[in-house]
Design an enzyme around this catalytic site. Sequence first.
Site, PDB file in Angstrom:
ATOM      1  N   SER A   1      45.521  14.291  65.544  1.00  0.00           N
ATOM      2  CA  SER A   1      46.053  13.218  64.908  1.00  0.00           C
ATOM      3  C   SER A   1      47.758  13.361  64.863  1.00  0.00           C
ATOM      4  O   SER A   1      48.289  12.953  66.158  1.00  0.00           O
ATOM      5  CB  SER A   1      45.626  13.180  63.332  1.00  0.00           C
ATOM      6  OG  SER A   1      46.027  12.221  62.605  1.00  0.00           O
TER       7      SER A   1
ATOM      8  N   HIS B   1      37.439  10.661  61.625  1.00  0.00           N
ATOM      9  CA  HIS B   1      38.831  11.439  61.878  1.00  0.00           C
ATOM     10  C   HIS B   1      39.001  13.042  61.449  1.00  0.00           C
ATOM     11  O   HIS B   1      39.376  13.653  62.286  1.00  0.00           O
ATOM     12  CB  HIS B   1      39.953  10.874  61.036  1.00  0.00           C
ATOM     13  CG  HIS B   1      41.232  10.942  61.584  1.00  0.00           C
ATOM     14  ND1 HIS B   1      41.724  10.473  62.643  1.00  0.00           N
ATOM     15  CD2 HIS B   1      42.302  11.791  60.896  1.00  0.00           C
ATOM     16  CE1 HIS B   1      42.981  10.824  62.757  1.00  0.00           C
ATOM     17  NE2 HIS B   1      43.344  11.373  61.827  1.00  0.00           N
TER      18      HIS B   1
END
Length: 398
Positions: free
Chosen positions: A173, A374
């Site tokens: 990320s 995620h």
Amino acid sequence: MRLAVWTTFLAFMCYLAMDAVSGRRNKNVPKSLSPMPKLITQHGYPAETHTVTTEDGYILTMHRIPYSPKSNSTDTKRPVVFLQHGLISSSVDWVIMGPDKSLAYLLADGGYDVWMGNSRGNMYSTKHNKLSAMLPIFWSFSWHEMGVYDLPAEIDYILTNTGQNDLSYVGHSMGTTMFFALMSVKPDYNAKIRHMVALAPVAFLRNTKSPFASITKLLPSGVLFDFVSNWPFFPNKKLSNGLLGTFCKIGTITQSMCTNTLFQIGGFNTNQLNQTMLPTILHYFPAGSSIKAWKHYGQLINSGSFRQYDHGLVNLYKYGNLYPPDYNLDNINSSVSLVVGANDWLATPEDATQLQLQLPFAVYHEVGLPEFNHFDFLWAIDVKTLVNDKVLSLLKAN
Ligand SMILES: *[C@@H]1O[C@H](CO)[C@@H](O)[C@H](O)[C@H]1NC(C)=O
Ligand SMILES: *[C@@H]1O[C@H](CO)[C@@H](O)[C@H](O)[C@H]1NC(C)=O
Ligand SMILES: *[C@@H]1O[C@H](CO)[C@@H](O)[C@H](O)[C@H]1NC(C)=O
């Protein structure tokens, strides 16, 4: 669709809050938890702590697993891999699932010398050679500074310390955003990268579906807001400096809701989230960052571009233009593997595809589970087989 998203958002918030509250009653769990690097030695691996000072004075802590007890060679030069966590997270990401699953251990077992960064403002990097973290000015940074100042300091330190010419980089990320910012602004650093693996890559955010991320769109841009927004963002409850004495710290219930809200960032996949692990995960996460790092992401959602921080009218002074400059992706000549989760609400497949098309040498891979989100990149029950084995084979092949 919108209503469904928000209903799910609220329902899961309540559900996870209750879950964490009940988890917190289990007194045995937090007691056995140690900070890094003790966590690593408890898992049976050698651990080292290194500090490095950036060009602009931030003092960062890195953690290292120099070798695995399961491998023979401790004296030969081992290839280096550097792991960089995401927003409001820390080096704990890479070890929290234990020796059988976590990437840092699997890499050490695979013969790598494993280094883990902690970007400025997280619980392991709140020192500066002049500024106190109690001063708002300390917090005046976004991931741009983490990329352009933190990463070069860490990379150069590691290469000097190990006597190597290059290293492999794995980011999750924001750890990927920092990399792309650095390599476009200081292209010389591409030569120090053997290969880069981007887990849940974030550069473009036009298609993000995360309600939590979308809140940033409501924040105003400009000098005044920048001035008042120099504060920490979700500091770790155990190790924070006590600046954010609000929602996230007071009382168990609001605190749990606060931390659990973060699961909304990434899309949901309950099958891969081990409920037993949740109290442990929330002990270390969130680990803190700056409000500006979050806000910079909001600006990417608004603009649809991957570009530098928007200071409002101050742009004219800082950049000589009303708008911030785009990061020039053509400068990134490192070879990159993008690894994407189909159900990642934040780093969506659409945005990752746009990134792949604009990077000179990038290959797109999708995780082999449609529900993959995620945070599954860090905490999925099957993170070893779905992601980490793949990371090892990508690093070996490049
Ligand atoms: C360590 O070395 C021994 C003897 O050379 C070998 O049999 C064994 O497979 C090696 N172990 C690892 C993990 O490389
Ligand atoms: C990548 O760019 C850097 C800086 O411009 C340069 O030093 C390096 O030789 C380039 N590498 C490749 C593989 O083109
Ligand atoms: C969930 O986590 C607990 C505690 O670490 C562990 O004992 C259990 O095996 C995990 N379950 C799965 C399905 O991985």
